[in-house]
Design a protein around this motif. Structure first.
Motif, PDB file in Angstrom:
ATOM      1  N   THR A  85       0.842  -1.196   0.000  1.00 18.87           N
ATOM      2  CA  THR A  85       0.000   0.000   0.000  1.00 18.87           C
ATOM      3  C   THR A  85       0.878   1.247   0.000  1.00 18.87           C
ATOM      4  O   THR A  85       1.703   1.429   0.901  1.00 18.87           O
ATOM      5  CB  THR A  85      -0.906   0.020   1.240  1.00 18.87           C
ATOM      6  OG1 THR A  85      -1.718  -1.156   1.242  1.00 18.87           O
ATOM      7  CG2 THR A  85      -1.796   1.251   1.237  1.00 18.87           C
ATOM      8  N   LEU A 114       2.305   5.011   0.459  1.00 20.25           N
ATOM      9  CA  LEU A 114       2.232   5.984   1.536  1.00 20.25           C
ATOM     10  C   LEU A 114       1.453   7.210   1.075  1.00 20.25           C
ATOM     11  O   LEU A 114       1.685   7.746  -0.011  1.00 20.25           O
ATOM     12  CB  LEU A 114       3.644   6.391   1.947  1.00 20.25           C
ATOM     13  CG  LEU A 114       3.794   7.401   3.082  1.00 20.25           C
ATOM     14  CD1 LEU A 114       3.382   6.776   4.397  1.00 20.25           C
ATOM     15  CD2 LEU A 114       5.235   7.889   3.141  1.00 20.25           C
ATOM     16  N   ALA A 144       0.533  11.891   5.030  1.00 20.99           N
ATOM     17  CA  ALA A 144       1.146  11.315   6.225  1.00 20.99           C
ATOM     18  C   ALA A 144       2.377  12.104   6.659  1.00 20.99           C
ATOM     19  O   ALA A 144       2.713  12.140   7.847  1.00 20.99           O
ATOM     20  CB  ALA A 144       1.523   9.862   5.962  1.00 20.99           C
ATOM     21  N   LEU A 175      12.706   6.845   4.403  1.00 22.12           N
ATOM     22  CA  LEU A 175      11.557   6.456   3.580  1.00 22.12           C
ATOM     23  C   LEU A 175      11.794   5.081   2.964  1.00 22.12           C
ATOM     24  O   LEU A 175      12.891   4.791   2.474  1.00 22.12           O
ATOM     25  CB  LEU A 175      11.324   7.491   2.478  1.00 22.12           C
ATOM     26  CG  LEU A 175      10.802   8.845   2.968  1.00 22.12           C
ATOM     27  CD1 LEU A 175      11.150   9.947   1.976  1.00 22.12           C
ATOM     28  CD2 LEU A 175       9.298   8.793   3.185  1.00 22.12           C
ATOM     29  N   THR A 176      10.764   4.257   2.997  1.00 20.54           N
ATOM     30  CA  THR A 176      10.836   2.917   2.420  1.00 20.54           C
ATOM     31  C   THR A 176      10.165   2.918   1.064  1.00 20.54           C
ATOM     32  O   THR A 176       8.997   3.322   0.937  1.00 20.54           O
ATOM     33  CB  THR A 176      10.133   1.891   3.331  1.00 20.54           C
ATOM     34  OG1 THR A 176      10.741   1.913   4.615  1.00 20.54           O
ATOM     35  CG2 THR A 176      10.234   0.490   2.744  1.00 20.54           C
ATOM     36  N   HIS A 224       8.582   1.348  -2.503  1.00 16.76           N
ATOM     37  CA  HIS A 224       7.696   0.250  -2.883  1.00 16.76           C
ATOM     38  C   HIS A 224       8.533  -0.949  -3.322  1.00 16.76           C
ATOM     39  O   HIS A 224       9.572  -0.789  -3.978  1.00 16.76           O
ATOM     40  CB  HIS A 224       6.784   0.701  -4.034  1.00 16.76           C
ATOM     41  CG  HIS A 224       5.638  -0.209  -4.281  1.00 16.76           C
ATOM     42  ND1 HIS A 224       5.759  -1.368  -5.000  1.00 16.76           N
ATOM     43  CD2 HIS A 224       4.334  -0.133  -3.894  1.00 16.76           C
ATOM     44  CE1 HIS A 224       4.584  -1.971  -5.059  1.00 16.76           C
ATOM     45  NE2 HIS A 224       3.691  -1.242  -4.395  1.00 16.76           N
ATOM     46  N   VAL A 267       6.198   3.502   0.667  1.00 19.17           N
ATOM     47  CA  VAL A 267       5.172   2.731   1.371  1.00 19.17           C
ATOM     48  C   VAL A 267       5.205   2.947   2.876  1.00 19.17           C
ATOM     49  O   VAL A 267       4.266   2.567   3.574  1.00 19.17           O
ATOM     50  CB  VAL A 267       5.294   1.222   1.058  1.00 19.17           C
ATOM     51  CG1 VAL A 267       5.074   0.962  -0.423  1.00 19.17           C
ATOM     52  CG2 VAL A 267       6.659   0.676   1.496  1.00 19.17           C
ATOM     53  N   ALA A 268       6.276   3.524   3.393  1.00 21.90           N
ATOM     54  CA  ALA A 268       6.383   3.746   4.843  1.00 21.90           C
ATOM     55  C   ALA A 268       7.462   4.782   5.124  1.00 21.90           C
ATOM     56  O   ALA A 268       8.294   5.069   4.265  1.00 21.90           O
ATOM     57  CB  ALA A 268       6.712   2.430   5.563  1.00 21.90           C
ATOM     58  N   PHE A 269       7.425   5.350   6.329  1.00 16.80           N
ATOM     59  CA  PHE A 269       8.494   6.234   6.756  1.00 16.80           C
ATOM     60  C   PHE A 269       8.754   6.027   8.237  1.00 16.80           C
ATOM     61  O   PHE A 269       7.916   5.493   8.979  1.00 16.80           O
ATOM     62  CB  PHE A 269       8.184   7.702   6.443  1.00 16.80           C
ATOM     63  CG  PHE A 269       7.075   8.295   7.265  1.00 16.80           C
ATOM     64  CD1 PHE A 269       7.332   8.924   8.473  1.00 16.80           C
ATOM     65  CD2 PHE A 269       5.757   8.248   6.809  1.00 16.80           C
ATOM     66  CE1 PHE A 269       6.312   9.491   9.220  1.00 16.80           C
ATOM     67  CE2 PHE A 269       4.733   8.810   7.552  1.00 16.80           C
ATOM     68  CZ  PHE A 269       5.004   9.434   8.767  1.00 16.80           C
ATOM     69  N   ALA A 270       9.925   6.422   8.650  1.00 20.15           N
ATOM     70  CA  ALA A 270      10.304   6.285  10.057  1.00 20.15           C
ATOM     71  C   ALA A 270      11.099   7.510  10.475  1.00 20.15           C
ATOM     72  O   ALA A 270      11.764   8.147   9.662  1.00 20.15           O
ATOM     73  CB  ALA A 270      11.122   5.013  10.276  1.00 20.15           C
ATOM     74  N   GLU A 283       8.823   3.636  13.533  1.00 22.95           N
ATOM     75  CA  GLU A 283       8.032   3.639  12.313  1.00 22.95           C
ATOM     76  C   GLU A 283       6.712   4.369  12.581  1.00 22.95           C
ATOM     77  O   GLU A 283       6.033   4.112  13.571  1.00 22.95           O
ATOM     78  CB  GLU A 283       7.765   2.207  11.845  1.00 22.95           C
ATOM     79  CG  GLU A 283       7.330   2.174  10.394  1.00 22.95           C
ATOM     80  CD  GLU A 283       7.466   0.772   9.796  1.00 22.95           C
ATOM     81  OE1 GLU A 283       6.427   0.184   9.518  1.00 22.95           O
ATOM     82  OE2 GLU A 283       8.605   0.311   9.638  1.00 22.95           O
ATOM     83  N   ASN A 327       4.037   4.751  10.178  1.00 17.99           N
ATOM     84  CA  ASN A 327       3.255   4.528   8.959  1.00 17.99           C
ATOM     85  C   ASN A 327       1.883   5.168   9.076  1.00 17.99           C
ATOM     86  O   ASN A 327       1.297   5.240  10.158  1.00 17.99           O
ATOM     87  CB  ASN A 327       3.087   3.026   8.713  1.00 17.99           C
ATOM     88  CG  ASN A 327       4.438   2.356   8.497  1.00 17.99           C
ATOM     89  OD1 ASN A 327       5.431   3.040   8.313  1.00 17.99           O
ATOM     90  ND2 ASN A 327       4.449   1.040   8.536  1.00 17.99           N
TER      91      ASN A 327
END
Length: 266
Positions: free
Chosen positions: A133, A135, A139, A153-154, A156, A255-258, A263, A265
């Motif tokens: 999914t 990001l 967010a 940042l992660t 896809h 798709v995600a961040f920390a 994390e 998300n």
């Protein structure tokens, strides 16, 4: 020699000769009338070569379109004989086809072909990659501005990277058009930096600058945004980090961040 060893030897000989010029000693293994052994072997050999050639054409349709049917058949057969299949899935066959094109003497007048092939493989790999999914850009809107440097940042899981000294993305896009709509690409027009990604149903090929590619690859390697920007500036003095991140977010690249290893998300 054991029966198993004999069987393995026979299988090895048949496999090698299928990609050769004729049945050779393999004719001794073919049951029935020896006089028709060569003809029957030839039918099987043609089917094998045709299936492998089709697998390459399915994976590299733009390369095939650029060079034409006759030349592609020639280069495909050369590749097949030099690189017999060692994978179970035909879709995985020819992963190093771009490298082979780089060293294929008859293709020297088209030095960009190897990079076009690598772009096509990246598109296929992105299409087959795992789902995730994306990001939401909103967010990041809640983060304090002074924390962005510590952001990780992660990307896809479908992300692929293609870099070429030729404008291969433009070549690839033109070749996908009907013949009547294609325009000639100036191969001296500059390099290509492409992020290939499939966050939804279709694969996107996103144009980046040299700095943009450096930033995205640094983020993909786990760097903080601050460190990634430093890497980008080494490749592009006037790098616009905001524009690059906006392009990546618009194409659902993350798709995600920390932040601070926690994390967050959305």
């Amino acid at each position: 020699m054991s029966a198993v060893s004999s069987l393995r030897d026979m299988q090895a000989q048949i496999g090698a000769q299928l990609l050769g010029e004729g049945p050779g000693a393999v004719a001794d293994f073919i049951a029935g009338d020896p006089r028709s052994a060569a003809a029957r072997f030839g039918v099987y050999q043609n089917n094998v070569l045709a299936s492998l050639r089709k697998a390459l054409a399915d994976s590299y349709p733009i390369v095939a379109a650029l060079v034409g049917e006759a030349f592609f058949k020639r280069v495909a057969h050369a590749y097949i004989r030099a690189h017999p299949p060692r994978v179970r899935m035909l879709a995985d066959y020819g992963r190093d086809f771009g490298d082979f094109l780089d060293g294929f003497a008859p293709a020297r007048s088209h030095p960009y072909l190897g990079d076009v092939a690598r772009l096509e493989r990246a598109v296929e790999d992105a299409y087959l990659a795992a789902e995730a999914t994306p990001l939401s850009p909103q967010a990041l809107a809640t983060l304090p501005s002074d924390s962005f440097g510590r952001l990780r940042l992660t990307l896809h899981p479908s992300r692929q990277f293609v870099t070429s000294k030729y404008p291969v993305v433009a070549v690839w896009r033109e070749a996908k058009k009907p013949d009547a709509e294609q325009t000639r690409i100036d191969l001296s027009a500059g390099p290509s930096y492409a992020l290939v990604i499939r966050p939804h149903a279709h694969v996107s090929v996103v144009d980046l600058t040299a700095g943009g590619m450096a930033l995205i690859r640094a983020l993909d390697a786990g760097a903080t945004l601050a460190d990634a920007v430093e890497s980008a500036l080494q490749h592009e003095d006037d790098f616009n980090v905001q524009a690059c991140l906006q392009t990546a977010l618009q194409n659902d690249a993350f798709v995600a961040f920390a932040l601070d290893d926690t994390e967050l998300n959305a």
